[in-house]
Structures are given as structure tokens and as C-alpha cells.
Design an enzyme around this catalytic site. Structure first.
Site, PDB file in Angstrom:
ATOM      1  N   LYS A   1       0.809  -1.109   0.029  1.00  0.00           N
ATOM      2  CA  LYS A   1      -0.004   0.234   0.189  1.00  0.00           C
ATOM      3  C   LYS A   1       0.844   1.269  -0.198  1.00  0.00           C
ATOM      4  O   LYS A   1       1.970   1.173   0.374  1.00  0.00           O
ATOM      5  CB  LYS A   1      -1.078  -0.064   1.176  1.00  0.00           C
ATOM      6  CG  LYS A   1      -2.019  -1.020   1.316  1.00  0.00           C
ATOM      7  CD  LYS A   1      -2.702  -0.974   2.407  1.00  0.00           C
ATOM      8  CE  LYS A   1      -3.957  -1.864   2.605  1.00  0.00           C
ATOM      9  NZ  LYS A   1      -4.942  -1.769   1.616  1.00  0.00           N
TER      10      LYS A   1
ATOM     11  N   ARG B   1      -9.925 -11.953   1.861  1.00  0.00           N
ATOM     12  CA  ARG B   1     -10.675 -12.975   1.087  1.00  0.00           C
ATOM     13  C   ARG B   1      -9.963 -14.405   1.473  1.00  0.00           C
ATOM     14  O   ARG B   1     -10.527 -15.460   1.418  1.00  0.00           O
ATOM     15  CB  ARG B   1     -11.174 -12.689  -0.180  1.00  0.00           C
ATOM     16  CG  ARG B   1      -9.962 -12.354  -1.087  1.00  0.00           C
ATOM     17  CD  ARG B   1     -10.396 -11.805  -2.354  1.00  0.00           C
ATOM     18  NE  ARG B   1     -10.537 -10.188  -2.060  1.00  0.00           N
ATOM     19  CZ  ARG B   1     -10.856  -9.466  -3.084  1.00  0.00           C
ATOM     20  NH1 ARG B   1     -11.187  -9.894  -4.371  1.00  0.00           N
ATOM     21  NH2 ARG B   1     -10.899  -7.969  -2.853  1.00  0.00           N
TER      22      ARG B   1
HETATM   23  N1  BES Z   1      -7.938  -3.992   4.125  1.00  0.00           N
HETATM   24  C1  BES Z   1      -8.362  -3.667   2.613  1.00  0.00           C
HETATM   25  C2  BES Z   1      -9.465  -3.033   2.609  1.00  0.00           C
HETATM   26  C3  BES Z   1      -9.664  -1.568   3.004  1.00  0.00           C
HETATM   27  C4  BES Z   1      -9.051  -0.331   2.290  1.00  0.00           C
HETATM   28  C5  BES Z   1     -10.343  -1.310   4.182  1.00  0.00           C
HETATM   29  C6  BES Z   1      -9.257   0.729   2.744  1.00  0.00           C
HETATM   30  C7  BES Z   1     -10.564  -0.091   4.733  1.00  0.00           C
HETATM   31  C8  BES Z   1     -10.015   0.997   3.875  1.00  0.00           C
HETATM   32  C9  BES Z   1      -8.123  -4.911   1.976  1.00  0.00           C
HETATM   33  O1  BES Z   1      -7.335  -5.713   2.411  1.00  0.00           O
HETATM   34  C10 BES Z   1      -7.675  -4.274   0.621  1.00  0.00           C
HETATM   35  O2  BES Z   1      -6.442  -4.020   0.641  1.00  0.00           O
HETATM   36  N2  BES Z   1      -8.398  -4.452  -0.321  1.00  0.00           N
HETATM   37  C11 BES Z   1      -7.929  -3.975  -1.637  1.00  0.00           C
HETATM   38  C12 BES Z   1      -8.396  -4.878  -2.807  1.00  0.00           C
HETATM   39  C13 BES Z   1      -8.004  -4.890  -4.064  1.00  0.00           C
HETATM   40  C14 BES Z   1      -6.471  -5.095  -3.866  1.00  0.00           C
HETATM   41  C15 BES Z   1      -8.809  -5.734  -4.902  1.00  0.00           C
HETATM   42  C16 BES Z   1      -8.620  -2.693  -1.917  1.00  0.00           C
HETATM   43  O3  BES Z   1      -9.710  -2.389  -1.510  1.00  0.00           O
HETATM   44  O4  BES Z   1      -7.905  -1.841  -2.567  1.00  0.00           O
HETATM   45 MN    MN Z   2      -5.240  -5.712   1.835  1.00  0.00          MN
END
Ligand code: BES
Ligand code: MN
Ligand code: ZN
Length: 495
Positions: A275, A349
Site C-alpha cells: 500500500k 478474502r
Molecule cells: N483492508 C483492505 C480494505 C480496506 C481499504 C479497508 C481501505 C478499509 C479502507 C483490503 O485488504 C484491501 O487492501 N483491499 C484491496 C483489494 C484490491 C487489491 C482488490 C482494496 O480495497 O484496494
Molecule cells: Mn489488503
């Protein structure tokens, strides 16, 4: 915080503060009338002169009114009476709670629920007022010194009403305790709150109650079960994963349990698909699903609900290192289905799918998972609603109704087959991301593949679990929704 009921007239109660609701266009509530009469019309005069604000959530402290035993009266605006509904009532009560929380006083007497609107019952208004005041009284102290001039939490609150409303108050207290537990866990930093810490918390929770059992699986035991998707996520971290299983058996013997499953990523760096700093900064909150499940468990146990409940926490940390799983890796889940990892940041997931497969062994009547799963859900619904997905219309309706009733609301999104092909992979049974469009839906579609033949619902709480920009931290949601759902299952009468 102590909550209790009293029938005494509002103007005679010698408390640091009596709290009343005021509306635009509505009659004065009984408590407001009593205070108005005792004070020779002070309330009406100040409403007329607009010294008391009636706009929703606005508060006015009034000092030492003649004929009123309390040191002060807090008037809380509830807005136009014609617009007043459950949600706006709740908002006003939370505003009152915050004002009390930020004031040095430590006790109050609350009459907010005397404001009537719609067909909403007295018991409901009482429960929600008590819940809001108790919820707002939260304070984070774990890693921060309390300054001398810091706001002081309430020690006690009394509520106008007869003993017949005790159950409404008990429900509020139990839910508030659940909310507080979820907030505390959510707000703790990831260097304290790691998978082992969550396991310890579960241990502490179960020790306080009979009828509760705990089982904790370590990575060797999970490997034995074939949970390679969950373990793949955990591999890059030096904090070992845990699968935490808490059981509460107060329902009829042989009654199939409800499984609540929480995503417990104690920190989500994104792994090798790392991230950006702005996006990573909040990722200690990525275990809020787990926290809410633990909070709901606590609420359910402290209410003594007659249900059989299994809470499962999939606890792991998503980090990059030389051993971390990579984009392109193919993992074999416990179900036997293979998953091509195209993005190591879609880790929620992966831990959930193995925990969902594991849930099968409890022969559940329903499985509900709760997860901060996708940023896309925040784009779709913002911060007010949790995203709900389900393969069962009846279950979906029950959860929506539960959320509406405690104003911890969810909104259903589709789980149509049409979206499933976005997960097709040339190299595995599925891939772990579904492309740019409908990210919250494709994440839910991914999970749905691991609950075939089960009644299942998924709550995406990425938007509702904490307040992003307000420095308020975790909300504890959806402890209210989950607890209310379990209350209905246990046959608790509505208040
Ligand atoms: N924990 C995150 C989702 C999230 C993002 C929660 C921002 C709260 C605020 C999750 O693990 C994630 O990173 N999801 C990705 C999925 C993508 C790579 C398909 C996302 O939402 O960007
Ligand atoms: Mn994530
Ligand atoms: Zn995550």
C-alpha cells in the site's frame, strides 16, 4: 458506567445535569414541560428567543434554573418534528452523549426518550438513548496519558422510566459493552494488537463466563487442516497467525449454532503489493471485523441470550519479507480450490475463505462474516452503511431489519452470478481480484464460492468500522446490528 431507571419527576432530581430533547414544531416533552413549569416558563422563553437551539444535534447548557433541583439542564436539538425518525433521534442522542463526555460532570439524568415521534415505542427510545449515551462515553487510554484537563467520562446515568423498562436498559448496557470492546481492540496499535494478543483477549473474555469454550489453532494445526490460503497471507510476518474459536452454548441442545466470523488482519501493509503510505496509515483497523465479532459475543453472553454461537477470528498480519507470498503464486485453500494471487493486498478474502470452510464442521444454521474487506465498498456506500451481501433473502432481511432497529445500518448489494466471471483465472480455479469494477461485489463473490450449501451473509465494514477523518477512531460497528440479530433469534421481545 452505571445505568438506572427512576420515576421521579425531572425537576426534582438533584443531578449535575438533566438532559431533555427539544424539537422544532413539536410539543414540549413531558420532562421539558415539568422543568418549564417549575422554572416559571424559562424553557419556553428561551425556545422563543432562540437561546435554546433546536437544530438537530445542537446543544445548550442552561444553568441553575429556578425551581429545578439539578445544577444544569442540557437541551438537545432534535430538529424538525416532522422529520424526526430513528436515525435522527439516534444522531441527537449521540451528540448529547458527546457533550456529556466532553464535560467535567460525571453523572446525569436523561429524558431524551420522552420526545415522541412516529410510531416508535417508549422502550425503543429509552434503549437507544441509553445506548448512545453509554457508547459516547468511550475513552481510549491504553497508550496515552490522561491530562488533568481532559474530558471526564460519566460514572452514572439515570433515565426517566419505570422498572418495567429494565430490559431496555439491560440491552443498551450489553450492547454498549460490546461496542466499547470492539472500539478498544480496533484502536490499539498493531505493535500491541497482533494475532497473539487477540488470542489472549479471547482467553480473558472466556474466563469471565461459564458456558463458554475457547479453542486456539496455531499455524502447525492450520497447516494440518490445509489452510494454505490463510497461511500464505501470514507467511511474510514474524507474528504467527491464529485461528481463534469461541463457543457459547446457551441455546437448546442440538440447535444449530450461528457462526460469526471476523477478519482479523492486525496490520495490512498490502504485502508485496504494498500500500501507499496514505493508504497504509489506517491499516491497524483491518481487524475491526474480528473486534466487532468479539464485541457481539460479549454482548450476547452478558445478556445471556438463548442461542448457540460460534465466533471465529482469523487473525494474521499481512507483511512483506523474503518469505512472503508473491503476486502470481497459486495457493490451495482448505476447500481444495486453488487461488491465483494477483494482488497480495486482497488478503482478507484469503484468510476468510479458509475460515469459512472450517466453519462447515459446526453445521451452522447461518454463517455471517464481518470484514474490512474493500476500499470499493467505501466508494460505493461511504461511511454510513455497512455493505451486506447474502445468498439467502430471509437472512439478508433479518440482518437489515436488525441494523435498522439499532441504527447500525447496512445496505444490500448484489451477489449476482454475472459478476463471477471476473474471478476467472487461466492458472487456478479462481484469482483473488476481480478487476477495477464492482470491487466490493467481486470480493463477496469470491467468498461465496466457499459457502456453497450454507445460508451465509457477508458484511463489508470498510467504511463503517472507523471514522476516517475525524480523529475518532474505531466505531465498534456492527456490534449493534449483530447483537440485535442474535436477540431476535433468541426470541427476545422487542422493547
Ligand atoms: N483492508 C483492505 C480494505 C480496506 C481499504 C479497508 C481501505 C478499509 C479502507 C483490503 O485488504 C484491501 O487492501 N483491499 C484491496 C483489494 C484490491 C487489491 C482488490 C482494496 O480495497 O484496494
Ligand atoms: Mn489488503
Ligand atoms: Zn485488508
Amino acid at each position: 458506567m452505571q445505568l438506572n431507571l427512576t420515576d421521579a419527576p425531572a425537576q426534582t432530581i438533584s443531578s449535575p445535569c438533566v438532559v431533555i430533547g427539544v424539537t422544532e414544531g413539536g410539543p414540549l416533552s413531558p420532562a421539558a414541560v415539568a422543568i418549564d413549569e417549575a422554572s416559571g416558563g424559562a424553557i419556553s422563553r428561551m425556545l422563543d428567543s432562540r437561546d435554546i437551539a433546536v437544530a438537530i444535534g445542537k446543544i445548550t447548557f442552561l444553568h441553575q434554573l429556578d425551581g429545578v433541583a439539578a445544577e444544569r439542564v442540557l437541551a438537545v436539538g432534535m430538529g424538525k418534528i416532522t422529520k424526526l425518525d430513528r436515525s435522527r433521534f439516534d444522531r441527537a442522542c449521540l451528540a448529547a452523549g458527546k457533550a456529556l463526555r466532553n464535560h467535567p460532570l460525571t453523572a446525569c439524568h436523561v429524558c431524551l426518550h420522552e420526545v415522541e415521534f412516529g410510531a416508535v415505542s417508549f422502550g425503543w427510545r429509552l434503549r437507544q438513548a441509553a445506548l448512545a449515551i453509554h457508547r459516547a462515553n468511550y475513552r481510549y487510554t491504553a497508550t496515552k496519558a490522561v491530562k488533568d484537563d481532559a474530558p471526564v467520562p460519566l460514572q452514572a446515568a439515570s433515565f426517566g422510566g419505570g422498572a418495567e423498562y429494565q430490559s431496555a436498559l439491560d440491552q443498551a448496557a450489553a450492547m454498549a459493552i460490546g461496542f466499547h470492546k470492539a472500539r478498544q481492540l480496533g484502536d490499539l496499535p498493531a505493535n500491541i494488537c497482533n494475532p497473539a494478543f487477540l488470542a489472549q483477549e479471547a482467553q480473558a473474555m472466556v474466563q469471565a463466563y461459564a458456558q463458554v469454550e475457547l479453542e486456539i489453532l496455531d499455524e502447525a494445526q492450520m497447516a494440518e487442516l490445509g489452510m494454505d490460503a490463510l497461511l500464505g497471507v501470514s507467511r511474510g510476518s514474524s507474528n504467527r497467525a491464529r485461528l481463534i474459536i469461541m463457543k457459547y452454548n446457551a441455546g437448546a441442545a442440538g440447535q444449530q449454532p450461528v457462526v460469526l466470523l471476523g477478519k482479523g488482519i492486525t496490520f495490512d501493509s498490502g504485502g508485496l503489493s504494498m500500500k501507499s503510505p496514505e493508504n497504509m496509515i489506517q491499516m491497524k483497523y483491518d481487524m475491526c471485523g474480528a473486534a466487532s465479532v468479539m464485541g457481539a459475543f460479549l454482548a450476547c453472553v452478558s445478556l445471556g441470550l438463548a442461542v448457540n454461537l460460534v465466533c471465529i477470528i482469523a487473525a494474521a498480519e499481512n507483511m512483506p519479507d523474503g518469505n512472503a507470498y508473491r503476486p502470481g503464486d497459486v495457493l490451495t485453500s482448505m476447500s481444495g480450490k486453488t487461488i491465483e494471487v494477483l494482488n497480495t493486498d486482497a488478503e482478507g478474502r484469503l484468510v476468510l475463505c479458509d475460515a469459512l470452510t472450517y466453519s462447515d464442521r459446526f453445521k451452522p444454521q447461518v454463517i455471517i462474516d464481518v470484514a474490512t474487506l474493500t476500499g470499493a465498498c467505501v466508494v460505493a456506500l461511504g461511511h454510513h452503511a455497512s455493505g451486506l451481501f447474502s445468498n439467502d433473502d430471509e437472512l439478508a432481511s433479518a440482518l437489515l431489519a436488525a441494523g435498522d432497529d439499532v441504527v447500525d445500518r447496512a445496505w444490500r448489494l448484489p451477489l449476482w452470478d454475472d459478476y463471477q466471471s471476473q474471478l476467472d483465472s487461466p492458472f487456478a480455479d479462481m484469482q483473488n481480484v476481480g478487476g477495477m469494477s464492482a470491487g466490493a461485489v467481486t470480493a463477496a463473490c469470491f467468498l461465496s464460492r466457499f459457502v456453497e450449501g450454507q445460508r451465509w451473509a457477508h458484511l463489508d465494514i470498510a467504511g463503517s468500522a472507523w471514522k476516517w477523518n475525524e480523529k475518532e477512531g474505531a466505531t465498534g460497528r456492527p456490534v449493534g446490528l449483530l447483537t440485535r440479530y442474535l436477540m431476535a433469534l433468541a426470541g427476545v421481545e422487542p422493547v
